[in-house]
Design a protein around this motif. Structure first.
Motif, PDB file in Angstrom:
ATOM      1  N   ALA A  47      -3.734   2.786  23.316  1.00  0.00           N
ATOM      2  CA  ALA A  47      -3.628   1.921  22.145  1.00  0.00           C
ATOM      3  C   ALA A  47      -4.101   0.528  22.535  1.00  0.00           C
ATOM      4  O   ALA A  47      -4.243   0.208  23.715  1.00  0.00           O
ATOM      5  CB  ALA A  47      -2.194   1.892  21.636  1.00  0.00           C
ATOM      6  N   CYS A  48      -4.310  -0.307  21.548  1.00  0.00           N
ATOM      7  CA  CYS A  48      -4.810  -1.666  21.749  1.00  0.00           C
ATOM      8  C   CYS A  48      -3.890  -2.457  22.677  1.00  0.00           C
ATOM      9  O   CYS A  48      -2.672  -2.387  22.566  1.00  0.00           O
ATOM     10  CB  CYS A  48      -4.911  -2.379  20.407  1.00  0.00           C
ATOM     11  N   SER A  49      -4.489  -3.214  23.577  1.00  0.00           N
ATOM     12  CA  SER A  49      -3.710  -4.028  24.515  1.00  0.00           C
ATOM     13  C   SER A  49      -3.309  -5.372  23.912  1.00  0.00           C
ATOM     14  O   SER A  49      -2.430  -6.043  24.437  1.00  0.00           O
ATOM     15  CB  SER A  49      -4.509  -4.272  25.795  1.00  0.00           C
ATOM     16  N   ALA A  50      -3.935  -5.779  22.824  1.00  0.00           N
ATOM     17  CA  ALA A  50      -3.659  -7.101  22.250  1.00  0.00           C
ATOM     18  C   ALA A  50      -2.744  -7.061  21.033  1.00  0.00           C
ATOM     19  O   ALA A  50      -2.018  -8.000  20.783  1.00  0.00           O
ATOM     20  CB  ALA A  50      -4.972  -7.785  21.873  1.00  0.00           C
ATOM     21  N   CYS A  51      -2.780  -5.977  20.281  1.00  0.00           N
ATOM     22  CA  CYS A  51      -2.019  -5.909  19.025  1.00  0.00           C
ATOM     23  C   CYS A  51      -0.979  -4.802  19.085  1.00  0.00           C
ATOM     24  O   CYS A  51      -1.299  -3.658  19.385  1.00  0.00           O
ATOM     25  CB  CYS A  51      -2.961  -5.634  17.856  1.00  0.00           C
ATOM     26  N   ARG A  52       0.237  -5.158  18.782  1.00  0.00           N
ATOM     27  CA  ARG A  52       1.308  -4.152  18.750  1.00  0.00           C
ATOM     28  C   ARG A  52       1.340  -3.409  17.433  1.00  0.00           C
ATOM     29  O   ARG A  52       1.720  -2.254  17.376  1.00  0.00           O
ATOM     30  CB  ARG A  52       2.665  -4.836  18.953  1.00  0.00           C
ATOM     31  N   ASP A  53       0.977  -4.097  16.366  1.00  0.00           N
ATOM     32  CA  ASP A  53       1.064  -3.515  15.040  1.00  0.00           C
ATOM     33  C   ASP A  53      -0.240  -2.797  14.707  1.00  0.00           C
ATOM     34  O   ASP A  53      -1.314  -3.387  14.776  1.00  0.00           O
ATOM     35  CB  ASP A  53       1.337  -4.626  14.023  1.00  0.00           C
ATOM     36  N   ARG A  54      -0.145  -1.548  14.331  1.00  0.00           N
ATOM     37  CA  ARG A  54      -1.345  -0.757  14.016  1.00  0.00           C
ATOM     38  C   ARG A  54      -2.073  -1.303  12.786  1.00  0.00           C
ATOM     39  O   ARG A  54      -3.224  -0.970  12.545  1.00  0.00           O
ATOM     40  CB  ARG A  54      -0.993   0.721  13.808  1.00  0.00           C
ATOM     41  N   LYS A  55      -1.417  -2.155  11.993  1.00  0.00           N
ATOM     42  CA  LYS A  55      -2.116  -2.786  10.862  1.00  0.00           C
ATOM     43  C   LYS A  55      -3.163  -3.768  11.368  1.00  0.00           C
ATOM     44  O   LYS A  55      -4.160  -3.997  10.714  1.00  0.00           O
ATOM     45  CB  LYS A  55      -1.114  -3.534   9.970  1.00  0.00           C
ATOM     46  N   ASP A  56      -2.921  -4.360  12.554  1.00  0.00           N
ATOM     47  CA  ASP A  56      -3.836  -5.349  13.112  1.00  0.00           C
ATOM     48  C   ASP A  56      -4.981  -4.704  13.891  1.00  0.00           C
ATOM     49  O   ASP A  56      -6.072  -5.249  13.958  1.00  0.00           O
ATOM     50  CB  ASP A  56      -3.087  -6.320  14.022  1.00  0.00           C
TER      51      ASP A  56
END
Length: 185
Positions: free
Chosen positions: A45-54
């Motif tokens: 998963a993305c290393s910068a954004c915790r929220d999947r909306k971002d």
């Protein structure tokens, strides 16, 4: 993976070096643990954004991704890349610090050091133009806009109110020096 006490340590191997990328950079390998399972299922998963909306990036570790999907992902990443490469940012910085103080501007909207030829393109933006010294540039976390949403941003700076709270608590406890606090500010 190696067990150290009760903490699992994932030692970077070939699979971590070849992690897939989203628009924010290399993805991080996570592991979902369910009761009764010895080993959970792993995913990127993305290393910068915790929220999947971002950032909607998600890929199971063992997932086979088609060439078509890889091309679409790379195109999406290309569209979201910064305006300049790392070396271009370095050249811009060197040119910026060679300017006299009265010709240094920082666009707060774009989070960009502006060269005089770019001023008109950013005329409608909010900009700093006072006292952008080399000393100030050495502390970029005080110049750049802080990401303060701990629910969405995996990497963020403490808000000013959080910094003041910590300082007040530490000084209230009588501490006069702090060796290290694990945050950029």
């Amino acid at each position: 993976m190696e067990q150290v006490g009760e903490v699992e340590v994932i030692i970077p191997g070939e699979e971590e070096r070849n992690a897939p990328h989203c628009a924010h950079g290399p993805a991080v390998l996570f592991q979902v643990m369910c009761r009764g399972e010895k080993r959970g299922k792993r995913f990127y998963a993305c290393s910068a954004c915790r929220d999947r909306k971002d950032c909607k990036f998600f890929q199971w570790e063992d997932e086979k991704v088609s060439e078509e999907r890889l091309r679409a992902r790379e195109e999406q990443n290309r569209l979201k890349r910064p305006s300049f490469t790392h070396s271009e940012y370095c050249m811009r910085f060197r040119e910026f610090v060679s300017l006299p103080l009265d010709q240094r501007r920082f666009c707060l909207d774009c989070q960009l050091l502006l060269l005089p030829a770019e001023w008109s393109a950013h005329a409608s933006h909010q900009a700093l133009s006072d006292d952008i010294t080399v000393a100030r540039l050495r502390r970029p976390s005080l110049l750049l806009r802080a990401l303060e949403n701990k629910k969405s941003n995996a990497q963020y700076l403490f808000a000013d109110r959080s910094c003041h709270f910590l300082l007040d608590v530490l000084s209230g406890l009588g501490y006069q020096k702090v060796l290290c606090i694990g945050t950029p500010r």
